[in-house]
Motif scaffolding. Structure first.
Motif, short mmCIF file in Angstrom:
data_model
loop_
_atom_site.label_atom_id
_atom_site.label_comp_id
_atom_site.label_asym_id
_atom_site.label_seq_id
_atom_site.Cartn_x
_atom_site.Cartn_y
_atom_site.Cartn_z
N LEU A 1 0.83 -1.20 0.00
CA LEU A 1 0.00 0.00 0.00
C LEU A 1 0.86 1.25 0.00
O LEU A 1 0.54 2.25 -0.67
CB LEU A 1 -0.92 -0.01 1.23
N PHE A 2 1.97 1.23 0.73
CA PHE A 2 2.89 2.36 0.75
C PHE A 2 3.43 2.64 -0.65
O PHE A 2 3.48 3.79 -1.10
CB PHE A 2 4.04 2.09 1.71
N ALA B 1 -3.76 21.76 8.94
CA ALA B 1 -5.10 21.35 9.37
C ALA B 1 -5.69 20.36 8.38
O ALA B 1 -6.46 19.47 8.76
CB ALA B 1 -5.99 22.58 9.50
N GLN B 2 -5.34 20.51 7.10
CA GLN B 2 -5.83 19.57 6.10
C GLN B 2 -5.26 18.17 6.37
O GLN B 2 -5.96 17.17 6.19
CB GLN B 2 -5.43 20.05 4.70
N ALA B 3 -4.01 18.10 6.81
CA ALA B 3 -3.42 16.80 7.16
C ALA B 3 -4.17 16.19 8.35
O ALA B 3 -4.45 14.99 8.38
CB ALA B 3 -1.94 16.95 7.48
N ASP B 4 -4.51 17.02 9.34
CA ASP B 4 -5.32 16.54 10.48
C ASP B 4 -6.63 15.93 9.99
O ASP B 4 -7.05 14.85 10.44
CB ASP B 4 -5.64 17.69 11.43
N PHE B 5 -7.29 16.64 9.08
CA PHE B 5 -8.56 16.16 8.55
C PHE B 5 -8.40 14.81 7.86
O PHE B 5 -9.18 13.88 8.09
CB PHE B 5 -9.11 17.19 7.55
N LEU B 6 -7.37 14.66 7.05
CA LEU B 6 -7.15 13.41 6.31
C LEU B 6 -6.83 12.26 7.27
O LEU B 6 -7.30 11.13 7.07
CB LEU B 6 -6.03 13.60 5.30
N VAL B 7 -6.05 12.54 8.31
CA VAL B 7 -5.73 11.51 9.29
C VAL B 7 -7.01 11.04 10.01
O VAL B 7 -7.21 9.85 10.24
CB VAL B 7 -4.70 12.03 10.31
N CYS B 8 -7.88 11.99 10.36
CA CYS B 8 -9.13 11.62 11.03
C CYS B 8 -10.04 10.82 10.10
O CYS B 8 -10.72 9.89 10.55
CB CYS B 8 -9.84 12.88 11.52
N MET B 9 -10.06 11.15 8.82
CA MET B 9 -10.85 10.37 7.88
C MET B 9 -10.29 8.95 7.74
O MET B 9 -11.04 7.98 7.64
CB MET B 9 -10.89 11.07 6.52
N LEU B 10 -8.99 8.82 7.75
CA LEU B 10 -8.36 7.49 7.69
C LEU B 10 -8.70 6.68 8.94
O LEU B 10 -8.93 5.46 8.86
CB LEU B 10 -6.85 7.63 7.54
N TRP C 1 -14.26 0.76 1.79
CA TRP C 1 -13.36 1.46 2.71
C TRP C 1 -11.91 1.41 2.24
O TRP C 1 -11.15 2.38 2.42
CB TRP C 1 -13.47 0.87 4.12
N ASP C 2 -11.50 0.29 1.64
CA ASP C 2 -10.11 0.17 1.20
C ASP C 2 -9.78 1.14 0.08
O ASP C 2 -8.68 1.70 0.03
CB ASP C 2 -9.81 -1.28 0.78
N THR C 3 -10.75 1.38 -0.82
CA THR C 3 -10.54 2.37 -1.88
C THR C 3 -10.46 3.77 -1.29
O THR C 3 -9.62 4.59 -1.71
CB THR C 3 -11.69 2.30 -2.91
N ALA C 4 -11.32 4.05 -0.31
CA ALA C 4 -11.27 5.35 0.36
C ALA C 4 -9.92 5.56 1.04
O ALA C 4 -9.34 6.65 0.97
CB ALA C 4 -12.40 5.45 1.38
N VAL C 5 -9.40 4.51 1.69
CA VAL C 5 -8.10 4.60 2.35
C VAL C 5 -7.00 4.94 1.35
O VAL C 5 -6.15 5.80 1.61
CB VAL C 5 -7.77 3.29 3.10
N LEU D 1 -5.02 8.34 1.81
CA LEU D 1 -3.61 8.19 2.13
C LEU D 1 -2.74 8.89 1.09
O LEU D 1 -1.74 9.54 1.44
CB LEU D 1 -3.25 6.70 2.21
N SER D 2 -3.10 8.78 -0.18
CA SER D 2 -2.36 9.49 -1.23
C SER D 2 -2.40 10.99 -1.00
O SER D 2 -1.38 11.69 -1.11
CB SER D 2 -2.94 9.16 -2.61
N LEU D 3 -3.59 11.51 -0.64
CA LEU D 3 -3.73 12.93 -0.37
C LEU D 3 -2.93 13.34 0.86
O LEU D 3 -2.33 14.42 0.89
CB LEU D 3 -5.20 13.29 -0.19
#
Length: 329
Positions: free
Chosen positions: A153-154, A177-186, A197-201, A205-207
């Motif tokens: 995945l990496f 703050a955008q990184a915080d948002f992405l981490v919380c979504m992950l 969920w795996d496609t969303a991840v 993660l890319s973002l």
């Protein structure tokens, strides 16, 4: 940070505490989490100690060499809180691990580095497979996330971020703050594992890696800190002249300093900070968009709508709905 994130973290905390109280569940956790679990179980017998007491003792690189280093394994993407019951012990892993500090701080020791690494709020580090490290014990003010990223995945998502070749530890000193948002979504996707969920991840993660690679929008960490502090204190009335006065420079020199470090004007950076604040208020409160616009100094909501869509490609209402749907509201 919204209510749903806190609920997930609290559930992870409780589940971990329950596991540590049950010898059978703790044994299952060792077998599931460690690639060398059978070797570890033999060592428990040799040293005549239980699982928890085996890990919960002073360790040094010399002791590591005598006992062998536990190898954590991660075949599936996961985001877990660093919980209060987790013990500080040297270990390595066969996956990439991103340590992300949402609040408080995190101290890590490494077998191949002399000085410990201290991460503070809005900082992160990426560890490559095989790195031997130990994380400090949890404190009440800490909110630390450990993100397990399998090697495959990496490779698919990391892009130009890559790993630090010399030490195997890549540091991100200021996360947005955008990184915080992405981490919380992950965290949410990893915990609930809804349809696709795996496609969303993969996409989140890319973002996230792109956001970490870009770093802060402001070239100087000190300038970033001072500008954020100034804006947080007066989001409705922030001006170049006011910021210049706050840091002790003329407006002309401050404008040149900002442009030199960032390539942007004060106005562009102020708008970006407003959009970050708007995103947080939309996700974490029920304030009407018009009231959020007023809080940020807009004469009416249309100005906020226009700039929010330009930055995020989504309207404030659609952004809020996305969080409400995740929370079942």
């Amino acid at each position: 940070m919204n209510r749903q994130v806190f609920e997930i973290l609290n559930r992870q905390e409780q589940e971990e505490q329950d596991a540590y109280r049950s010898p059978a569940r703790l044994l299952d956790m060792v077998r599931q989490d460690f690639a060398d679990s059978e070797e570890l179980l033999r060592l428990f017998d040799v040293f005549g100690s239980g699982i928890a007491s085996f890990f919960d003792q002073p360790q040094s690189p010399a002791l590591i060499r005598k006992k062998a280093v536990p190898v954590r394994t991660g075949r599936t993407f996961a985001v877990h809180k660093h919980t209060i019951c987790q013990i500080s012990y040297f270990h390595t892993h066969d996956f990439y691990e991103l340590i992300y500090v949402l609040a408080g701080s995190c101290t890590q020791e490494f077998s191949h580095l002399q000085a410990p690494l201290v991460l503070r709020e809005k900082q992160a580090c990426l560890l490559g497979p095989g790195i031997v490290h130990a994380m400090s014990r949890y404190r009440s003010e800490d909110m630390i996330l450990k993100i397990t990223i399998p090697a495959e995945l990496f490779a698919e998502t990391a892009g130009a971020v890559g790993e630090e070749r010399e030490t195997g530890v890549r540091l991100f000193r200021t996360c947005s703050a955008q990184a915080d948002f992405l981490v919380c979504m992950l965290l949410k996707e990893s915990f609930y594992r809804d349809l696709h969920w795996d496609t969303a991840v993969e996409n989140y993660l890319s973002l996230l890696f792109i956001e970490l690679l870009r770093g802060p929008e402001y070239g100087s960490p000190e300038l970033l800190l001072r500008l954020r502090e100034y804006f947080d204190a007066r989001p409705r009335s922030a001006t170049l002249g006011g910021f210049a006065s706050a840091i002790g420079y003329s407006a002309h020199y401050t404008a040149r300093l900002i442009k030199r470090y960032t390539g942007k004007s004060f106005l562009e950076l102020a708008v970006s900070l407003k959009m970050e604040r708007a995103g947080t208020l939309l996700a974490e409160t029920d304030l009407p968009v018009e009231q959020i616009a007023d809080c940020l100094g807009y004469a009416n909501a249309s100005g906020l709508y226009k700039q929010f869509y330009a930055k995020y490609g989504i309207t404030p209402g659609a952004y809020r709905k996305m969080f409400q749907e995740k929370q079942g509201r």
